[in-house]
Enzyme design. Structure first.
Site, PDB file in Angstrom:
ATOM      1  N   GLU A  50       0.732  -1.543  -0.167  1.00  0.00           N
ATOM      2  CA  GLU A  50       0.114   0.130   0.135  1.00  0.00           C
ATOM      3  C   GLU A  50       0.832   1.193  -0.099  1.00  0.00           C
ATOM      4  O   GLU A  50       0.386   2.286   0.581  1.00  0.00           O
ATOM      5  CB  GLU A  50      -0.996  -0.014   0.994  1.00  0.00           C
ATOM      6  CG  GLU A  50      -1.972  -1.245   1.289  1.00  0.00           C
ATOM      7  CD  GLU A  50      -3.277  -0.796   2.300  1.00  0.00           C
ATOM      8  OE1 GLU A  50      -2.789  -0.200   3.147  1.00  0.00           O
ATOM      9  OE2 GLU A  50      -4.337  -1.310   1.957  1.00  0.00           O
ATOM     10  N   GLU A  70      -6.367  -8.093  -0.516  1.00  0.00           N
ATOM     11  CA  GLU A  70      -7.036  -7.820   0.501  1.00  0.00           C
ATOM     12  C   GLU A  70      -8.658  -7.103   0.343  1.00  0.00           C
ATOM     13  O   GLU A  70      -8.771  -6.598  -0.576  1.00  0.00           O
ATOM     14  CB  GLU A  70      -6.566  -6.653   1.532  1.00  0.00           C
ATOM     15  CG  GLU A  70      -5.068  -7.310   1.717  1.00  0.00           C
ATOM     16  CD  GLU A  70      -4.424  -6.096   2.765  1.00  0.00           C
ATOM     17  OE1 GLU A  70      -5.181  -5.266   3.601  1.00  0.00           O
ATOM     18  OE2 GLU A  70      -3.144  -5.825   2.715  1.00  0.00           O
TER      19      GLU A  70
HETATM   20  C1  GAL Z   1      -5.092  -2.714   4.815  1.00  0.00           C
HETATM   21  C2  GAL Z   1      -3.649  -3.036   5.151  1.00  0.00           C
HETATM   22  C3  GAL Z   1      -3.382  -4.349   6.101  1.00  0.00           C
HETATM   23  C4  GAL Z   1      -4.365  -4.022   7.336  1.00  0.00           C
HETATM   24  C5  GAL Z   1      -5.620  -3.822   6.709  1.00  0.00           C
HETATM   25  C6  GAL Z   1      -6.733  -3.836   7.857  1.00  0.00           C
HETATM   26  O1  GAL Z   1      -5.006  -1.369   4.359  1.00  0.00           O
HETATM   27  O2  GAL Z   1      -2.854  -3.460   3.916  1.00  0.00           O
HETATM   28  O3  GAL Z   1      -2.148  -4.382   6.572  1.00  0.00           O
HETATM   29  O4  GAL Z   1      -3.961  -3.038   7.917  1.00  0.00           O
HETATM   30  O5  GAL Z   1      -5.791  -2.807   5.934  1.00  0.00           O
HETATM   31  O6  GAL Z   1      -7.954  -3.974   7.167  1.00  0.00           O
END
Ligand code: GAL
Length: 754
Positions: free
Chosen positions: A386, A447
């Site tokens: 990110e 994710e």
């Molecule tokens: C994302 C990040 C993860 C975690 C997640 C929580 O933005 O890449 O490491 O923080 O959010 O939902």
């Protein structure tokens, strides 16, 4: 014969949480420091509600060794699998070197500082404070960098002329034959040029080649091996091979190295990953390496168990090692079990200056060199998770990854779509609560969900059900999409994090399992997606209490809570299963026999089943029966939790190794009259232990969702560990664990030698 000798240096370290330069000196009296074994956490902590600075200090580890035999010209190497975060190594007071970053391995040659006839002291100064200059740090990070010598350390005796690497690439493969290229790298640390033979053996095929080794140089030599009728590494039959390499000089074996590898083809298509010609939609979750109480310092048993959980208990075909290279034992288990891995470099949203970037490149190189033989790994993550675009830096990471491993694609995880695309595969964190259309060919969702719907294992049932359904809805969309390779949800297990993330109590509750790896309903959804051949699954997602009808408030069509009337509504019971029909009985009445709900979930391999029952009929008993081809295959029953009736005490293993660091989980469960877990019980549990083991965790330990969970760690002597647990007037049947000899060859304790 002078084969390579490797001994684990895992036992008998002296440890202090203080920091003084004199600790590096050979004669510093360390006998009053504590005695610890590896893997070791610099600070054992409660599972939640601690301050994330509590383990951010400098500590020292010292280990005395006596060489049992003269070196006779051999070199002694110290090999660290991971030390968090900045590690300075001294031998007999001399500084040998420094390594930056806790997630990758490093090796140091300590020969020149050794005294062959006396005591030698290895002293480690380990700085686990914030390291702004070292990835992933420099800014806020949503996970904790627990300190310590938290992975294994080895001693290796090698000849000056030795092997440094064996790397097996598959060049071509079909049913008849595989063509492998095996690159063996040698190093000459002597003063003279040497001629040697490199002998290779793979599945009974042997070859040899002569090589001239120039002093000071690392030289690769290539073999081409043809293997008839190769057995491919695949998800359901993860066949592994070994490449055994010998370095021979004047008829004497000077070194040996053996690596495990797999033969498979991987192509990334727009709509999935093609493994050995078969298309798979990737269905995965992200894994952090943390465990309660010990942070990252989990022994091989727990590492391997995680791989098992991801594949067998969550039915996944893929895991992302967010956001760093993980333990070798975890990756080896992924190879053995058939679980694909996307591994990435350490980092989180922040890119530092030139120096920081050069450390990130070093981590990338260390990761790929360590892991490129793993058949499970299909792609390298070469961007900081990110982070913003950075043309120069990411050109370099991509180039380096391709140079070190032309067989695998690169990817880089971002959280915005209009991003410069330098990698082979576009990987995107999609928190839109749906699967957005791909913006690149090819694209993987790395994710989803996470912070959009944090859910504790002891939250009200309706939230746990909704959490499971969100996962199901998004995975369903992904399965139906031709423009996505697949997805990995955020995340597999709850994890410890900084105070400004998660719930502010040092835990982030985004897992489909809790931090102890106990399942939430969402875990049952994932498990139900596995194939029937992997085992039938049937899980009713309700506790059948008066809180259950609250489902109706969450699930479409929405109900106005102001005018909600239990008598007027039905509530929906979701059942996660991979069978073809489910029959549901409620208090002895048949509610019906149904097919999966493929109207709501048209694309999932196994859509959930949906039954409605009157909202006021909550108490009692549900029995689901799963059918395949008309035959009843399995059943699952749910009883409305009764009053407290008993406590059960279970361990995941009944044997531990006497390494002084082996661990297994023990769970106490509050149970009702029918043996059902009491999901809202929250009493304290007091544990007692006797024999060669210790309890790791809070004692008394509060229940979460009707369970209290600790770990048992072995000590170094053999025998029987007995554990007891009590909660108020309830006492569980005690359990016993056998501590057996550890087969790993370890360096003897110094004290025992004199
Ligand atoms: C994302 C990040 C993860 C975690 C997640 C929580 O933005 O890449 O490491 O923080 O959010 O939902």
């Amino acid at each position: 014969m002078a084969e390579r000798i490797r001994k684990a240096l895992s036992q008998g370290w002296r440890y202090t949480k203080t920091d003084r330069e004199v600790y590096k000196n050979r004669d510093w009296p360390d006998h009053d420091w504590s005695l610890v074994n590896l893997p070791h956490s610099n600070e054992e902590l409660p599972h939640s509600d601690f301050h994330p600075d509590e383990f951010r200090f400098v500590s020292w580890y010292r280990r005395s060794i006596r060489l049992q035999e003269p070196l006779m010209g051999k070199r002694l190497h110290l090999l660290f699998e991971g030390a968090m975060s900045t590690c300075d190594v001294y031998v007999n007071g001399h500084w040998v070197g420094q390594h930056l970053g806790g997630y990758t391995p490093f090796r140091m040659d300590i020969t020149d500082y050794l005294d062959e006839s006396a005591k030698n002291v290895i002293a480690i100064r380990l700085d686990s404070k914030k390291q702004l200059e070292v990835p992933p740090e420099g800014n806020r990070v949503d996970y904790l960098l627990f300190g310590g010598l938290y992975r294994q350390v080895y001693l290796e005796w090698v000849e000056p002329v030795h092997l440094t690497d064996v790397w097996v690439q598959t060049k071509a493969v079909d049913v008849v034959q595989a063509v492998l290229q095996v690159q063996c790298t040698t190093q000459n640390d002597g003063l003279k040029e040497q001629e040697a033979l490199i002998q290779l053996e793979v599945a009974g095929v042997t070859q040899e080649n002569a090589i001239f080794l120039t002093p000071g140089a690392e030289e690769p030599i290539l073999f081409t091996v043809q293997l008839d009728r190769p057995q491919l590494w695949d998800l359901d039959a993860p066949q592994l091979y070994k490449a055994n390499v010998r370095l021979v000089h004047e008829t004497q074996i000077k070194d040996t190295l053996s690596v495990s590898f797999g033969i498979r083809t991987v192509e990334i298509a727009e709509n999935g990953l093609v493994l050995n010609g078969r298309l798979h939609k990737l269905r995965g979750l992200n894994r952090h390496q943390m465990f309660p109480y010990v942070g990252g310092a989990a022994p091989d048993r727990l590492q391997r168990r995680d791989a098992f959980i991801l594949k067998k208990e969550l039915g996944l075909n893929y895991v992302r090692t967010s956001h760093y290279p993980q333990d070798p034992a975890f990756l080896a288990a992924c190879d053995e079990i058939g679980l694909l891995v996307f591994e990435e470099i350490p980092g989180w949203q922040h890119i530092g200056d030139e120096k920081w970037q050069s450390v990130a490149l070093q981590h990338l190189e260390e990761m790929i060199r360590r892991d490129r033989n793993h058949p499970a790994i299909f792609m390298w993550g070469v961007r900081i998770n990110e982070s913003s675009d950075h043309h120069d830096f990411y050109e370099r990471t991509n180039q380096l990854a391709h140079a070190l491993d032309p067989t695998r694609k690169t990817a880089g995880v971002r959280n915005f779509q209009q991003s410069e695309f330098l990698e082979d595969v576009f990987t995107y964190n999609d928190f839109s609560m749906q699967a957005l259309p791909a913006v690149q060919r090819t694209q993987l969702i790395t994710e989803f969900l996470g912070h959009m719907y944090p859910t504790k294992s002891y939250d009200p049932e309706a939230r746990l059900v909704q959490h499971a359904l969100y996962h199901a809805q998004i995975v369903d969309q992904v399965h139906g999409r031709d423009d996505l390779i697949g997805s990995s949800g955020w995340c597999a297990f709850d994890y410890n994090t900084n105070l400004d993330f998660g719930s502010g109590n040092s835990i982030c509750f985004h897992g489909v399992m809790d931090i102890y790896r106990h399942p939430k309903f969402a875990a049952n959804f994932y498990k139900s997606q596995r194939s029937l051949e992997e085992g039938p699954v049937l899980e009713i997602a309700t506790y059948l209490t008066s809180a259950s009808p609250e489902h109706a408030l969450l699930i479409t069509p929405p109900v106005d809570p102001e005018h909600y009337d239990h008598h007027a509504y039905h509530f929906t019971i979701w059942i996660f299963s991979n069978v073809s029909e489910v029959e549901l009985w409620h208090n002895g009445h048949l509610l019906g026999r149904k097919n999966p709900d493929d109207v709501s979930f048209p694309h999932l391999p196994h859509a959930p089943f949906r039954f409605d029952i009157p909202a006021y009929e909550t108490d009692g008993h549900l029995r689901a029966v799963g059918y395949v081809a008309g035959q009843a295959l399995l059943s699952h029953e749910v009883y409305t939790p009764s009053g407290f009736d008993s406590l059960s005490l279970e361990a995941d293993d009944h044997q531990l190794l006497a390494s002084g660091a082996d661990m297994t989980r023990v769970t106490v469960t509050a149970r009702g009259r029918h043996g059902e877990r009491l999901p809202y019980a929250n009493r304290p549990v007091v544990f007692e232990i006797s024999g060669p083991g210790e309890l790791i965790g809070e004692n008394p330990c509060p229940m979460e969702g009707g369970r209290a969970t600790l770990y048992i760690r072995s000590q170094r002597s053999l025998g029987l560990i007995r554990v007891q647990a009590k909660s108020g007037k309830y006492e569980a049947t005690p359990l016993s664990l056998q501590v057996v000899a550890d087969p790993e060859e370890t360096m003897p304790l110094y004290e025992e030698e004199i």
